[in-house]
Motif scaffolding. Structure first.
Motif, PDB file in Angstrom:
ATOM      1  N   PRO A  47       3.270 -60.742  60.557  1.00  0.00           N
ATOM      2  CA  PRO A  47       2.454 -61.965  60.664  1.00  0.00           C
ATOM      3  C   PRO A  47       2.285 -62.404  62.118  1.00  0.00           C
ATOM      4  O   PRO A  47       3.245 -62.468  62.881  1.00  0.00           O
ATOM      5  CB  PRO A  47       3.275 -62.990  59.869  1.00  0.00           C
ATOM      6  CG  PRO A  47       4.054 -62.169  58.893  1.00  0.00           C
ATOM      7  CD  PRO A  47       4.391 -60.899  59.620  1.00  0.00           C
ATOM      8  N   GLY A  48       1.027 -62.663  62.503  1.00  0.00           N
ATOM      9  CA  GLY A  48       0.751 -63.128  63.856  1.00  0.00           C
ATOM     10  C   GLY A  48       0.785 -62.054  64.917  1.00  0.00           C
ATOM     11  O   GLY A  48       0.761 -62.360  66.114  1.00  0.00           O
ATOM     12  N   ALA A  49       0.818 -60.789  64.498  1.00  0.00           N
ATOM     13  CA  ALA A  49       0.886 -59.700  65.470  1.00  0.00           C
ATOM     14  C   ALA A  49      -0.366 -59.670  66.346  1.00  0.00           C
ATOM     15  O   ALA A  49      -1.447 -60.086  65.945  1.00  0.00           O
ATOM     16  CB  ALA A  49       1.041 -58.366  64.758  1.00  0.00           C
ATOM     17  N   VAL A  50      -0.201 -59.137  67.552  1.00  0.00           N
ATOM     18  CA  VAL A  50      -1.325 -59.011  68.478  1.00  0.00           C
ATOM     19  C   VAL A  50      -2.287 -57.936  67.973  1.00  0.00           C
ATOM     20  O   VAL A  50      -1.872 -56.845  67.573  1.00  0.00           O
ATOM     21  CB  VAL A  50      -0.824 -58.647  69.889  1.00  0.00           C
ATOM     22  CG1 VAL A  50      -1.996 -58.397  70.831  1.00  0.00           C
ATOM     23  CG2 VAL A  50       0.065 -59.766  70.426  1.00  0.00           C
ATOM     24  N   ASP A  51      -3.569 -58.252  67.979  1.00  0.00           N
ATOM     25  CA  ASP A  51      -4.589 -57.292  67.579  1.00  0.00           C
ATOM     26  C   ASP A  51      -4.867 -56.347  68.745  1.00  0.00           C
ATOM     27  O   ASP A  51      -5.093 -56.799  69.870  1.00  0.00           O
ATOM     28  CB  ASP A  51      -5.862 -58.048  67.193  1.00  0.00           C
ATOM     29  CG  ASP A  51      -6.919 -57.139  66.595  1.00  0.00           C
ATOM     30  OD1 ASP A  51      -6.555 -56.084  66.054  1.00  0.00           O
ATOM     31  OD2 ASP A  51      -8.109 -57.493  66.672  1.00  0.00           O
ATOM     32  N   ILE A  52      -4.826 -55.047  68.490  1.00  0.00           N
ATOM     33  CA  ILE A  52      -5.126 -54.075  69.536  1.00  0.00           C
ATOM     34  C   ILE A  52      -6.363 -53.279  69.140  1.00  0.00           C
ATOM     35  O   ILE A  52      -6.770 -53.256  67.983  1.00  0.00           O
ATOM     36  CB  ILE A  52      -3.943 -53.120  69.797  1.00  0.00           C
ATOM     37  CG1 ILE A  52      -3.647 -52.264  68.563  1.00  0.00           C
ATOM     38  CG2 ILE A  52      -2.712 -53.891  70.238  1.00  0.00           C
ATOM     39  CD1 ILE A  52      -2.681 -51.127  68.817  1.00  0.00           C
ATOM     40  N   SER A  53      -6.974 -52.611  70.101  1.00  0.00           N
ATOM     41  CA  SER A  53      -8.191 -51.849  69.838  1.00  0.00           C
ATOM     42  C   SER A  53      -7.887 -50.586  69.043  1.00  0.00           C
ATOM     43  O   SER A  53      -6.751 -50.086  69.033  1.00  0.00           O
ATOM     44  CB  SER A  53      -8.861 -51.460  71.151  1.00  0.00           C
ATOM     45  OG  SER A  53      -8.078 -50.482  71.832  1.00  0.00           O
ATOM     46  N   ALA A  54      -8.916 -50.059  68.403  1.00  0.00           N
ATOM     47  CA  ALA A  54      -8.769 -48.808  67.672  1.00  0.00           C
ATOM     48  C   ALA A  54      -8.373 -47.676  68.610  1.00  0.00           C
ATOM     49  O   ALA A  54      -7.580 -46.795  68.252  1.00  0.00           O
ATOM     50  CB  ALA A  54     -10.068 -48.473  66.952  1.00  0.00           C
TER      51      ALA A  54
END
Length: 285
Positions: A75-82
Motif C-alpha cells: 500500500p502506498g508504494a512508489v509507482d515506477i515506469s514499465a
C-alpha cells in the motif's frame, strides 16, 4: 466431500513451457523481489547476482516456482515506469535461468509489455496482481503467449486500493469479480488459470480472515488456488509484532489455507512452507 467439490473437475497440472507441474501436492512459490521498497525488508534484492544466490537457496529448500517481481505492490508504494520494472526483472530472470536452467519462474507484473519481455527471457508463468484490470492488453498477451496466468483479485491500484476495501458481501463480490475475468480469459482460449483471492489487496485485516475462513468457496471454479499470506499485515498486526517476527504466524495461516484447499503457497520462507506441506500431506486419508 462436499457436493460443490464434485460439480467441476479440478485442473491438476500447469503447462510451464512444456514442463507439466503437478498440483496433486500443493506447490511452494518463493518470492524474489528486485525492489528497494517491498513491505518485508528481508525479501529485497538489489541485483541479479543477489537473485541468483537467493534462488539457489530457495530451490535447495524445495521451491517449485520462483516468483520474480520488480514493482512493489505494498500500500502506498512508489509507482515506477514499465521500463524500470523491466530493467529490474529481465536480467534477474536471465541470470537465474543461466545458473538453474530447470527452474520454473513466474513474473510478478501487471504490465503486459513487462510480462511479454519476461516470458521471452525464459519465465513460464505470469502472476498479475491487477487481474487484467490495470493493463487492457494483458489478457490478449496471455492468450497469445499461452502461458499459465495467476489471476488475483484487487480493486484500484497499489496506490489507491486501501480506500476501496468496502464490500456488502465480501466473498460473493470477490467471487463475482473474479468470475467476470475468468470468463474473459476462457473466451480468449487461456487454458491454465490460477485464482488468487488477493489477501491484503483492497481488503482489511478482518476481510482477510473472512476470505481465509471461506477460501474453500473458491473451489467452485474448478481452478487451482494460490494463497499469498506470507508475513502480511493480517499476521503481524493481529499479533502486535513486525514483519520480521511473523514467520510462526505465517506458518499458522498457511496451514489453514492448505486445509481450505490452497494449491500454491506464495512465501518468503520456502523451507518452512515446504515442511508445512509435507506434514499436512501425511494427515490425509
Amino acid at each position: 466431500m462436499e457436493a460443490k467439490d464434485t460439480l467441476f473437475k479440478k485442473k491438476t497440472t500447469l503447462n510451464c513451457r512444456g514442463k507439466l507441474l503437478s498440483l496433486e501436492t500443493p506447490l511452494v512459490m518463493g518470492i524474489l523481489n528486485l525492489t528497494p521498497d517491498s513491505f518485508y525488508p528481508g525479501s529485497r534484492l538489489g541485483s541479479p547476482a543477489e537473485a541468483v544466490q537467493k534462488a539457489g537457496q530457495m530451490l535447495a529448500d524445495g521451491a517449485d516456482i520462483l516468483d520474480i517481481g520488480g514493482y512493489s505492490s505494498r500500500p502506498g508504494a512508489v509507482d515506477i515506469s514499465a521500463q524500470e520494472e523491466q530493467d529490474r526483472v529481465v536480467p534477474a530472470i536471465e541470470a537465474v535461468l543461466q545458473h538453474f536452467p530447470e527452474a520454473v519462474i513466474s513474473v510478478d507484473t501487471f504490465r503486459a509489455d513487462v510480462a511479454e519481455a519476461s516470458i521471452a527471457a525464459g519465465a513460464a508463468i505470469i502472476n498479475d496482481i491487477g487481474g487484467g484490470l490495470l493493463d487492457e492488453a494483458m489478457f490478449e498477451t496471455v492468450a497469445r503467449l499461452q502461458v499459465p496466468y495467476i489471476l488475483m483479485h484487487m480493486r484500484g491500484t497499489p496506490q489507491s486500493m486501501a480506500g476501496l476495501a468496502q464490500y456488502d458481501d465480501l466473498v460473493v463480490e470477490v467471487l463475482d469479480e473474479l468470475q467476470v475475468q475468468v470468463g474473459k480469459l476462457q473466451q480468449l482460449g487461456v487454458k491454465d488459470i490460477v485464482l488468487d483471492p488477493g489477501f491484503g489487496f483492497a481488503k482489511t485485516v478482518e476481510h482477510n480472515y473472512e476470505l481465509l475462513r471461506r477460501m474453500d468457496d473458491f473451489r467452485i471454479f474448478g481452478l487451482p488456488i494460490l494463497a499469498g499470506l506470507s508475513r502480511k499485515s493480517m499476521v503481524y498486526k493481529s499479533l502486535g509484532i513486525n514483519q520480521a517476527d511473523a514467520l510462526t504466524g505465517t506458518i499458522a495461516v498457511n496451514t489453514v489455507a492448505l486445509m481450505k484447499g490452497a494449491d500454491i503457497l506464495r512465501v518468503h520462507d520456502v523451507k518452512e512452507a515446504k515442511q508445512t506441506v509435507i506434514l499436512l500431506e501425511k494427515t490425509k486419508l
